[in-house]
Design an enzyme around this catalytic site. Sequence first.
Site, PDB file in Angstrom:
ATOM      1  CB  SER A  28      43.034  48.852  38.467  1.00 52.74           C
ATOM      2  OG  SER A  28      42.905  48.060  37.325  1.00 52.74           O
ATOM      3  NE  ARG A  44      46.322  45.421  41.681  1.00 52.03           N
ATOM      4  CZ  ARG A  44      45.126  45.591  41.094  1.00 52.03           C
ATOM      5  NH1 ARG A  44      45.022  46.213  39.939  1.00 52.03           N
ATOM      6  NH2 ARG A  44      44.039  45.182  41.672  1.00 52.03           N
ATOM      7  CG  ASP A  87      45.179  49.563  34.958  1.00 51.61           C
ATOM      8  OD1 ASP A  87      45.163  49.078  36.107  1.00 51.61           O
ATOM      9  OD2 ASP A  87      44.569  49.060  34.003  1.00 51.61           O
ATOM     10  CE  LYS A 113      41.118  48.570  33.306  1.00 48.53           C
ATOM     11  NZ  LYS A 113      41.976  47.784  34.153  1.00 48.53           N
ATOM     12  CG  HIS A 131      35.735  47.525  33.982  1.00 48.31           C
ATOM     13  ND1 HIS A 131      36.511  47.550  32.844  1.00 48.31           N
ATOM     14  CD2 HIS A 131      36.459  46.843  34.902  1.00 48.31           C
ATOM     15  CE1 HIS A 131      37.653  46.922  33.076  1.00 48.31           C
ATOM     16  NE2 HIS A 131      37.646  46.475  34.316  1.00 48.31           N
TER      17      HIS A 131
HETATM   18  N1  URA Z   1      39.461  44.767  36.888  1.00 46.11           N
HETATM   19  C1  URA Z   1      40.432  45.694  36.634  1.00 46.11           C
HETATM   20  O1  URA Z   1      40.468  46.281  35.558  1.00 46.11           O
HETATM   21  N2  URA Z   1      41.306  45.956  37.601  1.00 46.11           N
HETATM   22  C2  URA Z   1      41.295  45.345  38.799  1.00 46.11           C
HETATM   23  O2  URA Z   1      42.115  45.642  39.637  1.00 46.11           O
HETATM   24  C3  URA Z   1      40.286  44.380  39.054  1.00 46.11           C
HETATM   25  C4  URA Z   1      39.382  44.106  38.077  1.00 46.11           C
END
Ligand code: URA
Length: 434
Positions: free
Chosen positions: A183, A168, A161, A187, A82
């Site tokens: 966040s 956001r 999220d 996930k 990620h």
């Molecule tokens: N990627 C995400 O999944 N969440 C964030 O807050 C920033 C980048």
Amino acid sequence: MRMVDIITKKKSGYELSPEEISFFIKGYTKGEIPDYQVSALMMAIFFKGMSEKETLALTMEMADSGDHLDLSAISGIKVDKHSTGGVGDKTSLSLTPIVASCGVPVAKMSGRGLGHTGGTIDKLESFDGFNVSISEKEFIDNVNSIGISLMAQTADLAPADKKLYALRDVTGTVDNMSLIASSIMSKKLAAGADAIVLDVKTGSGAFMKTLEDSRALAKAMVDIGNGAGRKTVALITDMDQPLGNAVGNAIEVREAIDTLNGKGPADFTELVYALATKMLILGEKAKTEEEALDMIKNAVTSGKALEKLASFIKAQGGNPDQVYDPSLLRVSDSVMVLKADASGFVDRITCDKVGVACMMLGGGRASKEDTIDLSVGIKLLKKKGDEVKEGDDLAMIYYSDEKKLTSALEELKSAYHIASVKPEKSVLIKEMIG
Ligand code: URA
């Protein structure tokens, strides 16, 4: 408990209790607390911050706000990746077919654009017919049959999220360390991978602008991952100028395909190979970095990684011909060129401005309901350190609406800084944590 008291408490700088965090996450997920109150709380968190304890409580509450994916039907070590978000960050599109073709099963949930940054799911929709919302069964079946599947976060996976991410995005509350860490990690924990590689961006195009803040974010996420029993490492990488040359959606997919053909920009290729190396090692497909690198290079030169991308696109309803002939991906043919207004060297490209310029063209969302134009984008012809003469082409802007072009052009122009002295070369991979 009342939401207004929680907002006031955070606004006054106090630490929220796990019960208060649980109250607002559960209430928001169920639709009992409105967007406007959660927006106010996000802004209070943005200004007052969260402690480590609050960040951990928020992460766990969001991870448990929906189902946890069970990947046990997939054999092998599942390694997820990620990014914290960047401009021109098409990494997953090249990285995942490479590691999948080297034998690491890829079962990845990806996101849409956030703020001035792009998202893999939007980019994948540039393939005609591609379905980002397949069922969990299809997702797992595809990983078992072809070794790779990427899908959008389902409604059931970390739904708190999913709602907060969209909120956001349009309330100016993305760039907070605790909100980003919770966040991403909520996930990743709910998505069930055994190991996690994080690409933490730093610089003007990142949500964390300084190395110090990016390091703190990386440490927070690595600690959460390892604490939850997932082997987690983070690379801190440069986002002080866009990654590669393409910024947009379809245009970035073309660049990701070029990279799988061995013809990608040097900085982007370096990052993809570095992350792939970590994934092959964590996935126990390679013992050393040298061995991993050989496997990665072989996957590219043999064409196996490109074939893997084509099978993945086909399995999810997309058109694999667009992988073998990326000119079939729809990029607008209305083009405007930005010219240099002075001679010298490109000293700096204010990276978030390039992302904002792309959004202004229609390539990103200004409100939650916006649909984006996948055909627009920007191609940087000159990057930091390049010599330019007055009148040289700096960048090409692919647009579809003249009105949007005017403001995007101004924004892009203000991103380029030309100086008489050649700047020092930036280091792409700055640190590794974990
Ligand atoms: N990627 C995400 O999944 N969440 C964030 O807050 C920033 C980048």
